[in-house]
Design a protein around this motif. Structure first.
Motif, PDB file in Angstrom:
ATOM      1  N   PRO A   1       0.829  -1.201   0.000  1.00 45.53           N
ATOM      2  CA  PRO A   1       0.000   0.000   0.000  1.00 45.53           C
ATOM      3  C   PRO A   1       0.863   1.250   0.000  1.00 45.53           C
ATOM      4  O   PRO A   1       1.739   1.393   0.850  1.00 45.53           O
ATOM      5  CB  PRO A   1      -0.774  -0.117   1.309  1.00 45.53           C
ATOM      6  CG  PRO A   1      -0.736  -1.550   1.659  1.00 45.53           C
ATOM      7  CD  PRO A   1       0.505  -2.112   1.093  1.00 45.53           C
ATOM      8  N   GLU A   2       0.612   2.130  -0.961  1.00 44.28           N
ATOM      9  CA  GLU A   2       1.550   3.221  -1.203  1.00 44.28           C
ATOM     10  C   GLU A   2       1.603   4.302  -0.127  1.00 44.28           C
ATOM     11  O   GLU A   2       2.588   5.009  -0.025  1.00 44.28           O
ATOM     12  CB  GLU A   2       1.256   3.852  -2.562  1.00 44.28           C
ATOM     13  CG  GLU A   2      -0.188   4.266  -2.731  1.00 44.28           C
ATOM     14  CD  GLU A   2      -0.443   4.833  -4.114  1.00 44.28           C
ATOM     15  OE1 GLU A   2      -1.289   5.716  -4.219  1.00 44.28           O
ATOM     16  OE2 GLU A   2       0.214   4.393  -5.072  1.00 44.28           O
ATOM     17  N   ASN A   3       0.554   4.414   0.676  1.00 41.55           N
ATOM     18  CA  ASN A   3       0.569   5.468   1.699  1.00 41.55           C
ATOM     19  C   ASN A   3       1.214   5.020   3.005  1.00 41.55           C
ATOM     20  O   ASN A   3       1.363   5.807   3.929  1.00 41.55           O
ATOM     21  CB  ASN A   3      -0.850   5.935   2.007  1.00 41.55           C
ATOM     22  CG  ASN A   3      -1.473   6.635   0.821  1.00 41.55           C
ATOM     23  OD1 ASN A   3      -0.766   7.247   0.034  1.00 41.55           O
ATOM     24  ND2 ASN A   3      -2.771   6.531   0.672  1.00 41.55           N
TER      25      ASN A   3
ATOM     26  N   LYS B   1       5.134   5.119  -1.556  1.00 38.23           N
ATOM     27  CA  LYS B   1       5.052   5.747  -2.876  1.00 38.23           C
ATOM     28  C   LYS B   1       6.262   6.645  -3.175  1.00 38.23           C
ATOM     29  O   LYS B   1       6.533   6.950  -4.336  1.00 38.23           O
ATOM     30  CB  LYS B   1       3.749   6.524  -3.040  1.00 38.23           C
ATOM     31  CG  LYS B   1       3.554   7.700  -2.120  1.00 38.23           C
ATOM     32  CD  LYS B   1       2.216   8.359  -2.398  1.00 38.23           C
ATOM     33  CE  LYS B   1       1.847   9.252  -1.228  1.00 38.23           C
ATOM     34  NZ  LYS B   1       0.454   9.605  -1.204  1.00 38.23           N
TER      35      LYS B   1
END
Lengths: 202, 282
Positions: B88-90, B128
């Motif tokens: 998950p990028e966050n 990210k």
């Protein structure tokens, strides 16, 4: 399951701030005309937005392909999104109650509004999640929009037509059956989503 | 000795591509390299044996269990790195560690922080903001931080600089110190595979071209550099593939006695793959 939820909540944290701002602006607007039903709309929108946004993040990161190799079942992956949806409904209901309390909406009226809008939120979730699991968020969002728009347009049309007045007893029956109907719909939706997800390839 | 992976007659149809009757066996305690061109079917094979795609026919066994009903318990022992970072990028590294602790019963936080420090990954940056290399390192750190017995790595070292790749190969070799551990790794960087693999499997157009012990493979072939006239003196059955250029001929040949005036050198995996596939294409 706990891990999956934690991931979604952390992932949505940034977006949640924007949601909160939107809700607050809406509440401020609602305060001007003291319209509690208006705020009820927030509940309906907020509930499906959380899980759909979470699925969108998962898609972008190609997370699901990895997730199914972890020691979690595909059913758990689906259920985690429904739990997110319930969280959204609960949050919406809380905001609605708070607003009703502030503008002094009569308690019985507020209770009906909370019940109706939470129910509607759950129905929208129940309809949209299987669509999103099947089509992905990009195409799914458009279909959801259509799914939400059609009943709205129908109800607007219907409101122009003179309908026979419903008797008190019919209303009572409807209010008793509605929660059962919503619960059945959510259950059916979960089963359909699980079926879709079981066959899904990544 | 049991097998970490067993594929029997794996078939999967797509429009325009078929993974055709692929059979592979990875014995426990060994490293297998999966090689082939882009679109040859390496990723499809890996996806099928992870259960990400359903095969049309064939049998797949992972750590002794058929893939269709691999238990969640067994998945604790499966370390996976896919060709794209999947986190998950966050989320930051610390948050990913926390989340994994809830997902894997056998999660080892100390080991995770050991690897993230070794790979010098930033703790608080969101994924990210990571470079491709950093994302790959993160995936590898996660795969190694639970009770993995089988690592399945799809292009795990691509996009990394030679120094980091070397570091990571050392980590894999360290992982292989346990005789029950195994690795299946697909890569285009054949020199990496040559360093760590016991077996090499080559796929072309969805079909298995060869699957051999690396040392046997290297023993079987040689590279010949000569003129056209000199090449004619060699038994054509021994020649696998030929490349002509302005200064003469380079050919991959099976190990055989060649005339003294012909230069014969050991072949690399890369040369074996390139010539064999070129020949298969004809």
């Amino acid at each position: 399951m706990k891990g999956l939820l934690l991931k979604d909540l952390l992932n949505l944290k940034q977006q949640a701030r924007v949601y909160l701002l939107v809700v607050l602006i809406w509440m401020a607007l609602g305060l001007l005309n003291r319209d509690t039903a208006f705020i009820g709309g927030v509940t309906m929108i907020l509930a499906p937005m959380l899980p759909v946004a979470a699925v969108a993040y998962d898609e972008r990161a190609k997370w699901e392909g990895f997730a199914v190799t972890m020691p979690v079942t595909r059913r758990q992956l689906v259920l985690s999104k429904y739990i997110l949806c319930f969280l959204g409904v609960i949050l919406g209901a809380l905001f609605l109650s708070l607003f009703g309390f502030v503008v002094k909406t009569p308690a019985d009226e507020l209770a009906i509004l909370v019940a109706v809008f939470s129910g509607l939120g759950l129905v929208i979730c129940a309809v949209s999640l299987p669509i999103v699991f099947q089509l992905g968020t990009e195409k799914g969002r458009l279909v959801i929009l259509a799914v939400v728009l059609v009943p709205t347009m129908l109800s607007t049309l219907l409101s122009r037509v003179q309908l026979p007045e419903l008797s008190e007893s019919v209303w009572q029956w409807a209010s008793r059956l509605a929660p059962l109907f919503v619960a059945a719909l959510v259950w059916l939706s979960i089963e359909i989503s699980c079926q879709i997800y079981r066959r899904k390839e990544f | 000795m049991s097998n970490a992976l067993e594929l029997k007659n794996l078939t999967k149809h797509y429009t325009g591509f078929t993974l055709d009757n692929l059979s592979l066996t990875l014995p426990e305690g060994c490293v297998m390299g999966l090689i082939g061109e882009n679109g040859a079917g390496k990723s499809t094979t890996i996806k099928a044996l992870l259960g990400l795609v359903r095969s049309d026919s064939g049998e797949i066994q992972v750590l002794g269990e058929p893939i269709s009903d691999v238990s969640t318990q067994m998945r604790e022992h499966l370390g996976v790195v896919l060709d794209e970072c999947t986190f998950p990028e966050n989320l930051s590294l610390l948050q990913i560690g926390k989340m994994m602790q809830y997902c894997y019963q056998s999660w080892q936080p100390q080991r995770f922080s050991h690897y993230t420090k070794l790979f010098s990954l930033p703790e608080k940056k969101p994924v990210k903001a990571f470079s491709r290399g950093m994302k790959m390192k993160l995936s590898i750190a996660v795969a190694l931080s639970h009770d993995s017995r089988l690592l399945i790595l799809d292009e795990a070292t691509s996009g990394l600089d030679p120094l980091v790749r070397d570091e990571i190969l050392d980590v894999f070799l360290e992982f292989m110190q346990d005789e029950h551990h195994s690795i299946l790794i697909s890569s285009h960087i054949l020199s990496d595979l040559e360093k760590i693999c016991d077996y090499i499997a080559c796929i072309h157009g969805g079909k298995l071209v060869f699957c051999e012990e690396k040392d046997k493979l290297l023993e079987q072939y040689q590279m010949i550099k000569c003129t056209k006239a000199q090449l004619e003196k060699i038994d054509p059955r021994q020649i696998v593939g030929v490349r002509e250029h302005a200064f003469g001929i380079e050919a991959l040949a099976k190990k055989c006695v060649v005339p003294a005036d012909i230069l014969a050198e050991p072949a690399t995996i890369e040369e074996i793959m390139v010539y064999t596939i070129k020949e298969a294409k004809r």
